[in-house]
Design a protein around this motif. Structure first.
Motif, short mmCIF file in Angstrom:
data_model
loop_
_atom_site.label_atom_id
_atom_site.label_comp_id
_atom_site.label_asym_id
_atom_site.label_seq_id
_atom_site.Cartn_x
_atom_site.Cartn_y
_atom_site.Cartn_z
N PRO B 75 33.56 46.15 34.48
CA PRO B 75 34.16 47.19 34.07
C PRO B 75 34.54 47.04 32.53
CG PRO B 75 35.42 46.10 35.88
CD PRO B 75 34.34 45.27 35.73
N LEU B 76 34.21 45.84 32.01
CA LEU B 76 34.39 45.84 30.37
C LEU B 76 33.21 46.30 29.53
CD1 LEU B 76 36.27 42.51 29.98
CD2 LEU B 76 36.96 44.72 30.10
N LYS B 77 32.02 46.40 30.41
CA LYS B 77 30.71 46.73 29.63
C LYS B 77 30.86 47.85 29.01
CE LYS B 77 26.49 45.89 28.97
NZ LYS B 77 25.90 46.99 28.26
N SER B 78 31.39 49.08 29.43
CA SER B 78 31.34 50.37 28.81
C SER B 78 32.18 50.30 27.62
CB SER B 78 31.81 51.59 29.75
OG SER B 78 32.92 51.24 30.22
N ILE B 79 33.21 49.43 27.74
CA ILE B 79 34.23 49.36 26.58
C ILE B 79 33.48 48.43 25.34
CG2 ILE B 79 36.47 48.51 25.69
CD1 ILE B 79 37.48 48.71 28.69
N TYR B 80 32.70 47.87 25.97
CA TYR B 80 31.87 46.85 25.04
C TYR B 80 30.78 47.86 24.13
CZ TYR B 80 28.76 42.88 23.35
OH TYR B 80 27.87 42.39 22.30
N ASP B 81 30.12 48.51 25.17
CA ASP B 81 28.99 49.47 24.46
C ASP B 81 29.61 50.57 23.85
OD1 ASP B 81 27.19 47.96 25.85
OD2 ASP B 81 27.08 49.44 27.56
N ALA B 82 31.01 50.89 24.08
CA ALA B 82 31.60 51.95 23.10
C ALA B 82 32.04 51.36 21.89
CB ALA B 82 32.87 52.58 23.90
N GLY B 83 31.70 50.17 21.61
CA GLY B 83 32.18 49.53 20.43
C GLY B 83 33.47 49.29 20.19
N ASP B 84 34.49 49.03 21.39
CA ASP B 84 35.70 48.64 21.19
C ASP B 84 35.94 47.33 21.94
OD1 ASP B 84 36.37 51.18 20.21
OD2 ASP B 84 37.13 52.12 21.67
N LEU B 85 35.23 46.55 22.21
CA LEU B 85 35.47 45.17 22.67
C LEU B 85 34.70 44.20 21.99
CD1 LEU B 85 36.90 43.47 25.09
CD2 LEU B 85 34.75 43.81 26.21
N ALA B 86 34.88 43.17 21.49
CA ALA B 86 34.08 42.23 20.85
C ALA B 86 34.64 40.97 21.79
CB ALA B 86 34.59 42.01 19.42
N LEU B 87 33.64 40.12 21.89
CA LEU B 87 33.97 38.80 22.60
C LEU B 87 33.63 37.69 21.67
CD1 LEU B 87 31.92 39.81 25.72
CD2 LEU B 87 34.59 39.55 25.43
N VAL B 88 34.71 36.65 21.35
CA VAL B 88 34.48 35.76 20.54
C VAL B 88 34.26 34.35 21.16
CG1 VAL B 88 35.46 34.61 18.45
CG2 VAL B 88 36.21 36.90 19.24
N HIS B 89 33.12 33.70 21.17
CA HIS B 89 32.74 32.71 21.96
C HIS B 89 32.79 31.13 21.04
CE1 HIS B 89 31.61 30.88 25.73
NE2 HIS B 89 30.72 31.85 26.13
N ALA B 90 33.01 30.14 21.87
CA ALA B 90 33.08 28.93 21.20
C ALA B 90 34.24 28.86 20.13
CB ALA B 90 32.00 28.48 20.58
N THR B 91 35.60 29.45 20.75
CA THR B 91 36.54 29.63 19.88
C THR B 91 37.75 28.79 20.57
OG1 THR B 91 37.90 31.04 18.71
CG2 THR B 91 37.73 31.62 21.03
N GLY B 92 38.94 28.86 19.74
CA GLY B 92 40.00 28.21 19.97
C GLY B 92 40.73 27.43 18.76
N VAL B 93 41.79 26.70 18.95
CA VAL B 93 42.42 26.08 17.93
C VAL B 93 42.27 24.81 17.97
CG1 VAL B 93 44.79 25.57 16.98
CG2 VAL B 93 44.15 28.03 17.89
N PRO B 94 41.62 23.96 16.91
CA PRO B 94 41.13 22.56 17.08
C PRO B 94 42.37 21.70 17.16
CG PRO B 94 40.75 23.26 15.18
CD PRO B 94 41.44 24.62 15.66
#
Lengths: 540, 387
Positions: B75-94
């Protein structure tokens, strides 16, 4: 019980795989439709974790200007689920020290009638895993409601109030979410044989019992932990939550090593023909029998089940454990920010008594901080709800609706017994409970509408206001009589004035006019609802 | 985004987004949500539980030839494709903590050291600027308790039943709220939350949230606690109450065993709820940012129970019209043993504090990073948001 050498590794691994499939059919989140509907958002674990560690933001106690209650009241408020007028009389007659000694010597307090009632009304709470498995998962809802009801019942009516307080304390300390996979078949046994058995016993015995509790083995996944690829869930929480505390001086490597020590600690599953379902077993073939090092101590190879036993002994007698348990007890009975010297006194008693819980509590009760710390805490919902019954209808029986209204209330307030999802247990910090929503939901529960003054009068509880009034027949005298009977502590005059002003507008009379017949009881019901909504009732 | 923008008149401060934070409690696994299938070490670490390589038959969604979305995130794919979703990988607070409870505490405080300020990063941000109005609805958690992240704001609300928060009209008309106000008068303990509760009750009575229904054909999943909360968030925003920050929790991400089975349920709920909220808010998403984050990620290698133990780096989700979406933001650290944190965890290569700093600066009217994240000296822009 005990070591089981009849397993070969292959069949164990196959059984673990079956177990996963079994759980996927009946497991977490499935088969619970009815209860989920009934319990939409209890506790939720929401940020629970974030408020339970010692590195919490601390709240500065605000200046309290309400009149202090009597010392006896304050002790009862902290060592029972609400002040019951008979116990109030008893503690005043005996003196605080002797009263508390009587509570510690709990086996001499007769609860046979109460327990007989529980055995009749809530029989599933006393059943073994094997029996409960026979009707699982169809019985989930029934087990859960009986466990909750039996807990409330004891909190409301047991004469062993301090014991029940400690049952709740350890149920949180060794928290297990009841409605979780096989939990409904296992938690009743844990409640009886681990928590209630040792609540005022010895911590080391309690810890060993918990480590072998099938409900705990299941809840923290240790039942699946195998040599070569151990599951760290139990090992971590054992040190962080059950014994040393998060700053207690262990490392990530210690967690891995402890996890290795507990590989093979599992339970009998329904397909196991060698014994009844739900018993602890040590399965040596999946135990990692190589040497380990835990907190600097070598655990030699070949120890088998003794590896885990040794870890438990080490942890139970570790100084960090004494400090951690002492801190939590002080937080429970004194304040959210107990002085270091107080904690040390309690920790010393824990250590010198080798984890004797009664001795530890005696030391806590003897501190000046315990005597002086009046009104330093906000009651949790369980105390609030049981406290309503104990203050307003001390002679009533269990609600005739079998607690459904109480169930609803406890859900709304967010503290259904055995329903906190994460292993840290319900928070004990008052800032967690005294939120906007927490306050308003209490206000609403005690005061649904003016026509039906309170939940207290929905036919759920039989509250008889007339004896409380002792002939009072004006608004002023009814307020005073109700305060005396329900609060058992003094009200600030400006607060009395505020309540009176409101009642005068509502009844359209002066405060000294004699009320029409029926008026005093109705006014008393309104006043009681206000009083149990007020700070006076929530503080302890 | 459509050109009509009903939220343009929303009474939050002009130019500010409304921030909705979803905290995934329990340490959500990022490696099976957005699977780095292009990393050859991924499959070897997770022989049993890995997300398979994308293929039409298995529903795994290829993103860019390296990352693939778990099928439940469809369900998130179309939002991603519309440019309204970004995914931040390998993230966190160290923060180097693997206790759920301590790590949640630290990350909500926005610090890495327990001796740092005890207030929350959101609370400190809110304290930097005056509220748009005297409403009690500036910051709210849709739950029974105030999360640590909001600590430091003035009387943040914690209400889990917005549609049903208040008294019977007869009680209000009788003047009873004033009696409660007197009985919890300042400086009595808890006068803050009591006063806020009374004020919130009055505002909610006027706002009539129950009359606000999902729009644009949005369907929130049934029997979902997260859906219930996000639907309330949508009602609250549409009600025009001047809310600036909403916090909700998503529970149950601690998958030590049978991760495949459980994460499928968790991701399914998350994606369906985010998608329903996005649809429901429609053009208003131009001024809403949704941030989804967790306390830490999970171990790269699976354990013997087909689950994963506690780890380090994870995945964050950013959704909204102001998000520079349609991209995975990551400097991928690699899963070869030599590249792992402590030899076993996904390294954090994008500090979540960088992402949030940029969010506050570009979408919430600016902030003081030194105050919100004391001691943080990393970058404050990772090109995750539009200005």
């Amino acid at each position: 019980m005990g070591q089981d050498t009849s397993f070969d590794l292959e069949s164990i691994l196959a059984r673990l795989q079956n177990r996963r499939e079994f759980l996927q059919l009946f497991g977490k989140g499935l088969g619970y439709g009815a209860l989920a509907t009934m319990l939409p958002a209890c506790g939720g674990g929401s940020g629970g974790g974030s408020t339970s560690a010692d590195d919490l933001p601390t709240t500065t106690p605000l200046g309290i200007k309400v009149p202090k209650p009597s010392a006896e009241y304050s002790v009862l408020k902290r060592t029972s689920f609400g002040v019951h007028r008979d116990e109030f009389a008893s503690i005043k007659a005996l003196g605080i020290t002797d009263y508390l000694e009587g509570q510690l010597d709990y086996t001499l307090i007769d609860v046979s009638a109460l327990e007989a009632e529980i055995a009749t009304q809530f029989p599933l709470t006393l059943q073994t895993p094997a029996v409960l498995m026979q009707t699982f998962p169809d019985n989930i809802f029934e087990v859960a409601t009986q466990m909750i009801a039996a807990t409330q019942y004891r909190q409301m009516f047991s004469g062993r109030q301090l014991f029940e307080i400690m049952v709740e304390f350890w149920s949180d300390h060794f928290n297990i979410h009841l409605v979780n996979g096989l939990g409904p078949t296992l938690k009743p046994f844990d409640d009886q044989q681990v928590i209630r058995e040792h609540a005022l016993g010895n911590f080391k015995n309690l810890l060993h019992a918990s480590a072998k509790s099938p409900a705990m083995l299941f809840y923290l996944d240790n039942f699946l932990s195998v040599s070569g690829n151990a599951n760290e869930n139990y090992a971590r929480e054992l040190m962080e939550l059950h014994t040393l505390g998060v700053d207690g001086g262990y490392t990530e490597t210690d967690i891995k090593e402890v996890a290795r020590c507990f590989t093979g600690w599992t339970l009998r599953f329904p397909d196991d023909l060698s014994g009844p379902y739900g018993e602890f077993i040590f399965a040596s073939v999946i135990h990692d029998d190589q040497e380990k090092t835990v907190l600097g101590n070598t655990i030699p190879a070949g120890g088998g089940q003794a590896d885990g036993e040794q870890v438990l002994d080490t942890l139970a007698s570790h100084p960090s454990t004494a400090t951690f348990i002492a801190t939590k007890l002080c937080r429970r009975f004194i304040s959210d920010t107990p002085a270091q010297t107080t904690v040390e006194a309690v920790a010393n008693a824990f250590t010198s008594s080798d984890g004797d819980i009664k001795e530890t509590l005696r030391a806590l009760f003897a501190t000046s901080a315990f005597v002086d710390s009046v009104d330093q805490k906000f009651t949790r919902p369980s105390e609030y709800l049981a406290g309503l019954v104990r203050a307003l209808a001390p002679d009533t029986g269990y609600p005739p609706d079998m607690g459904q209204t109480w169930f609803y209330a406890q859900n709304t307030l967010g503290q259904i017994p055995f329903y906190w999802p994460t292993p840290d247990g319900y928070p004990d910090e008052q800032s967690y409970w005294a939120s906007t929503g927490g306050l308003l939901n209490r206000w609403r529960l005690s005061f649904l509408s003016l026509d039906i003054p309170s939940i207290l009068n929905l036919g759920i509880l039989d509250i008889d206001y007339l004896p409380m009034l002792a002939g009072a027949d004006t608004l002023a005298t009814v307020v005073d009589a109700t305060v005396e009977a329900v609060l058992m502590r003094q009200l600030l005059s400006e607060h009395r004035d505020s309540i009176l002003e409101w009642l005068k507008g509502y009844f359209n009379v002066t405060e000294d006019e004699v009320l029409a017949p029926g008026g005093p009881e109705f006014a008393a019901a309104l006043i009681a609802a206000v009083l149990v909504s007020s700070l006076y009732f929530h503080l302890r | 985004m459509s050109t009509t923008n009903p939220i343009a008149a929303h009474p939050t401060l002009p130019g500010h987004d409304i921030l909705v934070c979803i905290f995934q409690r329990g340490a959500a696994d990022g490696l099976n949500a957005l699977a780095p299938y292009g990393d050859p070490a991924y499959a070897s670490h997770r022989p049993t539980i890995r997300v398979p390589d994308p293929a039409p038959a298995n529903g795994v969604i290829d993103v860019d030839g390296f990352y693939a979305l778990h099928p439940a995130l469809d369900p998130l794919k179309s939002i991603y494709d519309a440019g309204d979703l970004a995914l931040v990988h390998a993230t966190g607070v160290p923060h180097q903590i693997r206790s759920h409870f301590s790590a949640q505490n630290l990350i909500e405080r926005g610090v890495v050291d327990k001796n740092d300020p005890s207030t929350g990063w959101l609370g400190r941000h809110l304290a930097l600027s005056p509220p748009a109005s005297s409403s009690s609805f500036r910051a709210i958690s849709i739950s029974g308790n105030v999360p640590v992240a909001l600590s430091g704001a003035v009387d943040p609300l914690a209400i889990d039943n917005l549609n049903d928060f208040g008294f019977d009209q007869g009680i209000i008309d009788s003047g009873y709220p004033q009696v409660l106000a007197d009985l919890f008068d300042n400086p009595l303990p808890f006068s803050g939350p009591a006063g806020a509760a009374l004020a919130a009750m009055e505002e909610l009575q006027a706002a009539d949230l129950a009359s606000i229904v999902p729009e644009n054909g949005a369907v929130y999943p049934a029997n979902s606690a997260l859906a219930n909360k996000m639907q309330q968030a949508a009602q609250l925003i549409k009600s025009q109450l001047p809310v600036e920050v909403i916090c909700v929790d998503s529970d149950g991400w601690d998958h030590h065993e049978s991760l495949q089975f459980y994460i499928d349920q968790s991701l399914d709920e998350l994606a369906k709820v985010m998608s329903a909220f996005y649809t429901d808010m429609g053009a208003s998403m131009a001024r809403i940012t949704v941030l989804v984050y967790t306390e830490f990620g999970r171990r790269v290698a699976e354990n013997g129970s087909a689950g994963t133990d506690h780890g380090t780096g994870s995945l964050a989700y950013l959704m909204g019209g102001g998000v520079n979406g349609g991209q995975v933001i990551s400097s991928w650290p690699g899963l070869a043993p030599a590249n792992l944190e402590y030899g076993e965890d996904l390294k954090i290569t994008t500090d979540l504090r960088s992402v949030i700093s940029e969010l506050l600066n570009k979408r919430l009217g600016g902030t003081n990073v030194g105050t919100v994240f004391p001691g943080f000296s990393g970058v404050t822009d990772v090109n995750a948001f539009l200005s």
